[in-house]
Design a protein around this motif. Structure first.
Motif, PDB file in Angstrom:
ATOM      1  N   ASN A   1      -1.559  13.511   3.670  1.00 34.34           N
ATOM      2  CA  ASN A   1      -0.474  12.714   4.228  1.00 34.34           C
ATOM      3  C   ASN A   1      -0.123  11.572   3.275  1.00 34.34           C
ATOM      4  OD1 ASN A   1       0.609  13.405   6.998  1.00 34.34           O
ATOM      5  ND2 ASN A   1      -1.597  13.708   7.325  1.00 34.34           N
ATOM      6  N   ASP A   2       0.944  10.885   3.583  1.00 36.15           N
ATOM      7  CA  ASP A   2       1.367   9.733   2.800  1.00 36.15           C
ATOM      8  C   ASP A   2       1.271   8.490   3.665  1.00 36.15           C
ATOM      9  OD1 ASP A   2       1.970  11.603   0.887  1.00 36.15           O
ATOM     10  OD2 ASP A   2       4.129  11.592   1.279  1.00 36.15           O
ATOM     11  N   LEU A   3       1.130   7.346   3.010  1.00 30.75           N
ATOM     12  CA  LEU A   3       1.130   6.068   3.722  1.00 30.75           C
ATOM     13  C   LEU A   3       1.874   5.043   2.873  1.00 30.75           C
ATOM     14  CD1 LEU A   3       0.165   4.171   6.006  1.00 30.75           C
ATOM     15  CD2 LEU A   3      -1.869   3.714   4.609  1.00 30.75           C
ATOM     16  N   SER A   4       2.812   4.346   3.509  1.00 31.57           N
ATOM     17  CA  SER A   4       3.538   3.281   2.817  1.00 31.57           C
ATOM     18  C   SER A   4       3.707   2.119   3.787  1.00 31.57           C
ATOM     19  CB  SER A   4       4.909   3.773   2.337  1.00 31.57           C
ATOM     20  OG  SER A   4       5.598   2.736   1.670  1.00 31.57           O
ATOM     21  N   ILE A   5       3.034   1.018   3.482  1.00 32.04           N
ATOM     22  CA  ILE A   5       3.127  -0.168   4.327  1.00 32.04           C
ATOM     23  C   ILE A   5       3.231  -1.367   3.393  1.00 32.04           C
ATOM     24  CG2 ILE A   5       0.607  -0.348   4.558  1.00 32.04           C
ATOM     25  CD1 ILE A   5       1.132  -1.338   7.452  1.00 32.04           C
ATOM     26  N   TRP A   6       4.229  -2.217   3.598  1.00 32.21           N
ATOM     27  CA  TRP A   6       4.509  -3.218   2.578  1.00 32.21           C
ATOM     28  C   TRP A   6       5.201  -4.433   3.169  1.00 32.21           C
ATOM     29  CZ3 TRP A   6       9.831  -3.483   2.614  1.00 32.21           C
ATOM     30  CH2 TRP A   6      10.497  -2.337   3.067  1.00 32.21           C
ATOM     31  N   GLU A   7       5.254  -5.479   2.331  1.00 25.48           N
ATOM     32  CA  GLU A   7       5.899  -6.729   2.732  1.00 25.48           C
ATOM     33  C   GLU A   7       6.470  -7.387   1.480  1.00 25.48           C
ATOM     34  OE1 GLU A   7       4.770 -11.069   4.697  1.00 25.48           O
ATOM     35  OE2 GLU A   7       3.238  -9.505   4.498  1.00 25.48           O
ATOM     36  N   LYS A   8       7.785  -7.580   1.466  1.00 20.05           N
ATOM     37  CA  LYS A   8       8.445  -8.230   0.335  1.00 20.05           C
ATOM     38  C   LYS A   8       9.361  -9.321   0.870  1.00 20.05           C
ATOM     39  CE  LYS A   8       8.449  -4.096  -2.604  1.00 20.05           C
ATOM     40  NZ  LYS A   8       9.278  -3.126  -3.359  1.00 20.05           N
ATOM     41  N   GLU A   9       9.422 -10.397   0.124  1.00 17.00           N
ATOM     42  CA  GLU A   9      10.279 -11.510   0.544  1.00 17.00           C
ATOM     43  C   GLU A   9      11.751 -11.101   0.533  1.00 17.00           C
ATOM     44  OE1 GLU A   9       9.593 -15.025  -1.643  1.00 17.00           O
ATOM     45  OE2 GLU A   9       7.454 -15.143  -1.178  1.00 17.00           O
ATOM     46  N   ASN A  10      12.449 -11.542   1.575  1.00 15.22           N
ATOM     47  CA  ASN A  10      13.897 -11.311   1.695  1.00 15.22           C
ATOM     48  C   ASN A  10      14.247  -9.827   1.729  1.00 15.22           C
ATOM     49  OD1 ASN A  10      14.293 -14.144   1.535  1.00 15.22           O
ATOM     50  ND2 ASN A  10      14.212 -14.004  -0.729  1.00 15.22           N
ATOM     51  N   GLN A  11      13.312  -9.005   2.112  1.00 13.05           N
ATOM     52  CA  GLN A  11      13.571  -7.574   2.237  1.00 13.05           C
ATOM     53  C   GLN A  11      12.970  -7.073   3.543  1.00 13.05           C
ATOM     54  OE1 GLN A  11      12.763  -5.058  -1.103  1.00 13.05           O
ATOM     55  NE2 GLN A  11      13.129  -6.690  -2.611  1.00 13.05           N
ATOM     56  N   GLU A  12      13.399  -5.886   3.920  1.00 18.15           N
ATOM     57  CA  GLU A  12      12.828  -5.260   5.109  1.00 18.15           C
ATOM     58  C   GLU A  12      11.328  -5.054   4.920  1.00 18.15           C
ATOM     59  OE1 GLU A  12      13.433  -1.286   7.902  1.00 18.15           O
ATOM     60  OE2 GLU A  12      14.589  -1.547   6.054  1.00 18.15           O
ATOM     61  N   LYS A  13      10.563  -5.261   5.983  1.00 16.84           N
ATOM     62  CA  LYS A  13       9.107  -5.167   5.898  1.00 16.84           C
ATOM     63  C   LYS A  13       8.603  -4.065   6.832  1.00 16.84           C
ATOM     64  CE  LYS A  13       8.961 -10.209   5.342  1.00 16.84           C
ATOM     65  NZ  LYS A  13       8.443 -11.461   5.918  1.00 16.84           N
ATOM     66  N   GLU A  14       7.479  -3.482   6.437  1.00 16.56           N
ATOM     67  CA  GLU A  14       6.738  -2.582   7.326  1.00 16.56           C
ATOM     68  C   GLU A  14       5.320  -3.120   7.404  1.00 16.56           C
ATOM     69  OE1 GLU A  14       6.811   1.584   6.855  1.00 16.56           O
ATOM     70  OE2 GLU A  14       8.988   1.719   6.568  1.00 16.56           O
ATOM     71  N   MET A  15       5.011  -3.824   8.485  1.00 13.05           N
ATOM     72  CA  MET A  15       3.706  -4.464   8.623  1.00 13.05           C
ATOM     73  C   MET A  15       2.838  -3.793   9.669  1.00 13.05           C
ATOM     74  SD  MET A  15       4.759  -8.482   8.297  1.00 13.05           S
ATOM     75  CE  MET A  15       3.067  -8.980   8.572  1.00 13.05           C
ATOM     76  N   ILE A  16       3.447  -3.181  10.678  1.00 16.12           N
ATOM     77  CA  ILE A  16       2.690  -2.497  11.728  1.00 16.12           C
ATOM     78  C   ILE A  16       3.264  -1.104  11.915  1.00 16.12           C
ATOM     79  CG2 ILE A  16       2.079  -2.469  14.168  1.00 16.12           C
ATOM     80  CD1 ILE A  16       2.067  -5.461  14.191  1.00 16.12           C
ATOM     81  N   HIS A  17       2.379  -0.108  11.843  1.00 13.93           N
ATOM     82  CA  HIS A  17       2.760   1.269  12.145  1.00 13.93           C
ATOM     83  C   HIS A  17       2.177   1.651  13.500  1.00 13.93           C
ATOM     84  CE1 HIS A  17       3.573   2.727   7.749  1.00 13.93           C
ATOM     85  NE2 HIS A  17       4.317   1.689   8.106  1.00 13.93           N
TER      86      HIS A  17
ATOM     87  N   ILE B   1       0.877  -1.174   0.000  1.00 13.63           N
ATOM     88  CA  ILE B   1       0.000   0.000   0.000  1.00 13.63           C
ATOM     89  C   ILE B   1       0.912   1.220   0.000  1.00 13.63           C
ATOM     90  CG2 ILE B   1      -1.671   1.367   1.297  1.00 13.63           C
ATOM     91  CD1 ILE B   1      -2.898  -1.069   2.376  1.00 13.63           C
ATOM     92  N   GLU B   2       0.775   2.020  -1.015  1.00 14.59           N
ATOM     93  CA  GLU B   2       1.600   3.223  -1.141  1.00 14.59           C
ATOM     94  C   GLU B   2       0.705   4.346  -1.670  1.00 14.59           C
ATOM     95  OE1 GLU B   2       5.997   3.247  -2.355  1.00 14.59           O
ATOM     96  OE2 GLU B   2       4.949   3.911  -4.161  1.00 14.59           O
ATOM     97  N   ILE B   3       0.331   5.245  -0.775  1.00 16.17           N
ATOM     98  CA  ILE B   3      -0.599   6.327  -1.124  1.00 16.17           C
ATOM     99  C   ILE B   3       0.091   7.661  -0.876  1.00 16.17           C
ATOM    100  CG2 ILE B   3      -2.958   7.180  -0.851  1.00 16.17           C
ATOM    101  CD1 ILE B   3      -3.607   4.596   0.653  1.00 16.17           C
ATOM    102  N   VAL B   4       0.024   8.522  -1.845  1.00 14.59           N
ATOM    103  CA  VAL B   4       0.709   9.811  -1.779  1.00 14.59           C
ATOM    104  C   VAL B   4      -0.334  10.930  -1.709  1.00 14.59           C
ATOM    105  CG1 VAL B   4       2.312  11.380  -2.936  1.00 14.59           C
ATOM    106  CG2 VAL B   4       2.649   8.888  -3.096  1.00 14.59           C
ATOM    107  N   TRP B   5      -0.173  11.789  -0.743  1.00 14.42           N
ATOM    108  CA  TRP B   5      -1.012  12.980  -0.564  1.00 14.42           C
ATOM    109  C   TRP B   5      -2.505  12.604  -0.609  1.00 14.42           C
ATOM    110  CZ3 TRP B   5       0.049  18.632  -1.055  1.00 14.42           C
ATOM    111  CH2 TRP B   5       1.371  18.920  -0.683  1.00 14.42           C
ATOM    112  N   TRP B   6      -2.871  11.826   0.371  1.00 17.13           N
ATOM    113  CA  TRP B   6      -4.258  11.366   0.429  1.00 17.13           C
ATOM    114  C   TRP B   6      -5.028  12.136   1.487  1.00 17.13           C
ATOM    115  CZ3 TRP B   6      -5.229   7.591   4.621  1.00 17.13           C
ATOM    116  CH2 TRP B   6      -4.098   7.366   5.397  1.00 17.13           C
ATOM    117  N   ARG B   7      -6.343  12.239   1.282  1.00 12.61           N
ATOM    118  CA  ARG B   7      -7.191  13.057   2.153  1.00 12.61           C
ATOM    119  C   ARG B   7      -8.393  12.247   2.645  1.00 12.61           C
ATOM    120  NH1 ARG B   7      -6.754  14.504  -3.266  1.00 12.61           N
ATOM    121  NH2 ARG B   7      -8.922  15.200  -3.287  1.00 12.61           N
TER     122      ARG B   7
END
Length: 882
Positions: free
Chosen positions: A614-630, A591-597
């Protein structure tokens, strides 16, 4: 007191419908008696009188004119009463009892309101007891729309949750359902709905086949399998009972499968304020209210359905998005919307025609709506081509065009029908044309006959007269009658021409009166023409009713296409005017949202204010750093709920196939959206704030998956600070390890920021604050990192709390902070419950000894006395200094 035959007839009908207010037709009035009269007196403000007022026990009575009943029924429906209509089916005759029967039962659910934008669900529930468990079956839908759904649940709790999500107007419980209060009482604590009890038909399969006009139920397959047939049969059986006729508009019976839909329970719908806002508890500040730019109620219901049933089918989402893009790019969007504003609700219109009292008005509305598409001019070609883009079939087009041509040729113009009592157009039926001439142009017919007789007899003084007790006759003077009779061969009966079949009726002193076969028939026609004309026109309207019955499936499908045209076209215009964009859907856990209202708050901001995106970026990729909980730590200000809700709302809009308020958006396909925003006491269920919160959280943890999206707006607020902190930390760690859903949480527990160091998938965020010695400015912008303090005193200052309170609160805060420094409890996140703070071997040995005692003890088989003795033993070990 001995009752009259009419009153005995009334009481018999009342026994058959004890839960209804019975309107009993007597001549030109509907009368109500006994307790019904008292209810109508209070609700409708009718004058309360009595029947046999001089009797020892007079019967309470009230009445309304028969032509005014449509004005009063809505008021009773609004007060959740059911109404039964008893009509006269034989003509009143002296000394003979008029036969009456119940022609319709009107309930809050079956009352058809063409203007309503909401679904009006009725729901039936049955229960099947198997060898080791019970299963509950539901069937529901808005019957005016003709589509029915069924679903089964393995426990009553899940069935009740589904009922709350649907929010039906009326619930029908199987008469054999044990402990009916177990379903009705909890539901009525949350919903204002009518509860009725009715029986499943003896042969459910034959009954449903008969209602749906099919030979076998195999075409409905899963919808009627596994005993769900009982529920749909109960629902249709009750509808037939209240309508007093077969159901005409069953277009579909389907099984409600979760496959293809995003899971979203009633708590999430409420917390996200999709259809009703917590502010003033109305629709005005809801998401639906903002997005609803549709032109009629039918199209608004489709938007309502989209928002209540988001989908996770990428192909269907993209189909909707592409249609919206198409209408943004075309120049005809506003023209289409202008034309659609002149249409009526086709599905509601069809139900009004099929189920309400026969009237030409709904037929006129149907013709007016079809005229927009089948008038065969340039504008109608544009509208029809847009429906073809939405997959309007050639068969549907042909059937609807044929129906339109029939309506166009059969009915007079709208204004002519409104101004008069008759509605069949000239030239549609020759018998109607003849009756109309007789009924409304009898003077012309009489004059034509008089002129005919003058021409045939050469007598100028032939007169046609009318006397009340003698009706029409021909009159001549005695002198003229001689020539008249000689010329017309009065005594030679002419069998070929009725106009010349003359005979004497009366001989007066100075005049002779005659009649003829033609004049007698003309007289009868003149006196009965209007009555015959009314019957004939109604029979022709009934024939058109049967055509609409036969074409109901095509009308329903056509209405769905028109609804989609309105939804997509209106949303295209709305999205363009409000800077909404098409989100890019993906299966990449991103989920990658730029300048959302926030769509609702943005709409209600003053003209001189602008929403801070505001912006929101939350993601999950194999073998990479993840952002699952903000974890979002905030100054205690109002924007935390805004940020969380707008996150969930944008994910929801994307899964409805609609555009979103942002500059760009990449949103992955989710299988569920869950929102726990706030809780309060549920007094009716004896649930505290904390218990309500825990039930909601438990529901999320039990139903969310790794493909779900969750927002928590505070956890652990209903208990003590440290209990709440510990519980919130445990819940987040459970979500991370077991549920693995993408999660946003706003919290006042600043201690939770330490989870970021423990788990790389957890990231800290906070609101940007600009602070000087003199003031604090809340920037409403989300940035990485945690908030250093809560700023609650600064918020209180903005709210104009008195300075004396602010000053004292700062002093108390300093005292608490000093105490906390001396006795810190901030290690609650990472400190085990029995961690040994002193590494002395003596304490370690004591700890291990007590641990062995507890481990070896058989706690399950201890008596209360033994448990007390066991605790005393542990206490002795702790106090032993050896």
């Amino acid at each position: 007191m001995e009752l009259t035959p009419a009153m005995r007839q009334y009481q018999e009908m009342k026994k058959q419908n004890p839960d209804c207010i019975l309107f009993f037709r007597i001549w030109d009035f509907y009368e109500v008696f006994f307790e019904d009269a008292n209810i109508c007196h209070n609700v409708l403000d009718l004058v309360l009188t009595s029947k046999n007022k001089w009797a020892e026990n007079p019967i309470p009575m009230a009445w309304i004119p028969h032509h005014s009943i449509d004005k009063y029924i809505p008021k009773l429906i609004q007060h959740w009463y059911k109404v039964a209509i008893a009509e006269q089916i034989t003509d009143p005759k002296p000394w003979k009892l008029v036969q009456r029967e119940i022609t319709q039962i009107i309930t809050p659910w079956t009352y058809i309101q063409e203007w309503t934008k909401n679904f009006n669900y009725m729901l039936a529930i049955t229960r099947k007891e198997l060898s080791s468990w019970e299963i509950y079956h539901l069937a529901w839908w808005d019957f005016t729309l003709g589509e029915y759904q069924t679903k089964s649940f393995s426990n009553l709790w899940d069935a009740q949750k589904r009922i709350l999500t649907l929010s039906p107007t009326e619930i029908i419980i199987d008469v054999d359902f044990p402990e009916k209060d177990s379903i009705s009482t909890p539901i009525q604590q949350y919903l204002q709905c009518l509860i009725s009890v009715y029986e499943v038909p003896v042969d459910p399969e034959s009954f449903v086949c008969n209602m749906a006009k099919v030979q076998t139920l195999s075409s409905f397959w899963q919808a009627v399998g596994e005993w769900r047939l009982q529920a749909i049969a109960l629902l249709l059986h009750y509808i037939r009972h209240v309508q007093q006729q077969n159901i005409a508009n069953i277009s579909k019976i389907s099984y409600h499968a979760q496959t293809g839909f995003v899971l979203m329970d009633e708590i999430t719908i409420k917390n996200l304020e999709i259809f009703s806002s917590s502010y003033e508890n109305n629709q005005q500040y809801s998401l639906f209210w903002i997005l609803d730019q549709t032109k009629t109620s039918a199209w608004a219901r489709l938007l309502h359905y989209y928002l209540a049933n988001p989908i996770n089918s990428l192909s269907e989402i993209q189909r909707r998005q592409n249609l919206i893009s198409h209408y943004q790019e075309t120049d005809s969007s506003k023209f289409i919307l202008k034309k659609l504003s002149d249409t009526f609700d086709l599905q509601k219109l069809t139900s009004s025609i099929l189920y309400k009292k026969l009237s030409p008005i709904p037929f006129l509305k149907l013709r007016s709506t079809l005229d927009l598409f089948f008038r065969w001019d340039e504008e109608s070609f544009v509208m029809l081509n847009e429906l073809k883009l939405l997959w309007l079939s050639e068969n549907e087009e042909s059937q609807l065009k044929s129906l339109y041509e029939s309506l166009k040729n059969m009915l007079k113009s709208d204004q002519e029908v409104m101004d008069g009592d008759y509605f069949i157009a000239e030239g549609w039926n020759s018998e109607v044309d003849e009756l109309r001439k007789v009924a409304f142009h009898s003077d012309d017919l009489l004059l034509q006959y008089q002129q005919f007789l003058v021409q045939q007899s050469w007598v100028q003084n032939v007169k046609l007269k009318f006397v009340m007790n003698q009706w029409y006759f021909i009159e001549l003077t005695t002198k003229d009658s001689i020539q008249f009779e000689e010329k017309l061969w009065i005594w030679n009966w002419n069998q070929e021409d009725e106009k010349l079949n003359l005979y004497r009726r009366n001989t007066l002193k100075w005049n002779q009166r005659y009649s003829s076969t033609y004049l007698e028939k003309l007289q009868e026609n003149i006196l009965t023409a209007r009555e015959k004309l009314t019957r004939l026109e109604n029979s022709l309207l009934k024939e058109m009713w049967e055509k609409i019955w036969d074409k109901n499936a095509e009308i329903s499908s056509f209405a769905q296409k028109v609804a989609e045209l309105d939804v997509f076209c209106s949303h295209a215009v709305f999205a363009f005017e409000n800077r909404y964009i098409q989100p890019e859907m993906n299966n990449k856990n991103l989920i990658e949202i730029v300048w959302w209202r926030h769509p609702v708050i943005e709409a209600y901001l003053p003209i001189d204010q602008q929403f801070i995106p505001n912006d929101l970026s939350i993601w999950e990729k194999e073998n990479q750093e993840k952002e699952m909980i903000h974890i979002i730590t905030w100054p205690n200000m109002w924007w935390k709920s805004t940020f969380l809700r707008q996150s969930a709302l944008i994910v929801l809009l994307a899964h409805c196939g609609l555009f979103v308020p942002a500059t760009s958006a990449k949103i992955w396909i989710v299988d569920g959206i869950f929102a726990r925003v706030w809780s309060g006491d549920v007094i009716a269920k004896n649930q505290s704030t904390f218990m309500t919160e825990m039930i909601e959280v438990s529901n999320i943890l039990n139903n969310a998956t790794s493909q779900s999206f969750i927002i928590f707006d505070e956890l652990g607020r209903g208990t003590s600070t440290y209990d709440g902190l510990a519980l919130t930390s445990a819940i987040l760690q459970y979500v991370l390890k077991h549920v693995k859903a993408k999660t946003l949480i706003a919290t006042h527990y600043h201690e939770l920021i330490k989870l970021e160091k423990m788990y790389p998938e957890v990231k800290n965020y906070s609101v940007s604050v600009y602070e000087t010695d003199k003031e604090v400015l809340f920037m409403k912008k989300i940035v990485k990192g945690w908030a250093s303090k809560s700023y609650w005193i600064d918020v209180a200052k903005i709210a104009w709390i008195p300075d004396e309170i602010l000053k004292l609160s700062r002093e108390i805060l300093k005292w608490f902070e000093a105490k906390q420094d001396n006795n810190s409890h901030t290690q609650i996140i990472s400190t085990p419950l029995f961690e040994i703070q002193n590494n002395d071997s003596k304490y370690q040995e004591k700890y291990e000894k007590i641990q062995r005692i507890i481990t070896q003890a058989d706690l399950n088989n201890m008596t209360p006395i033994q448990a007390i003795q066991f605790l005393a033993k542990i206490k002795d070990e702790l106090e032993n200094e050896d």
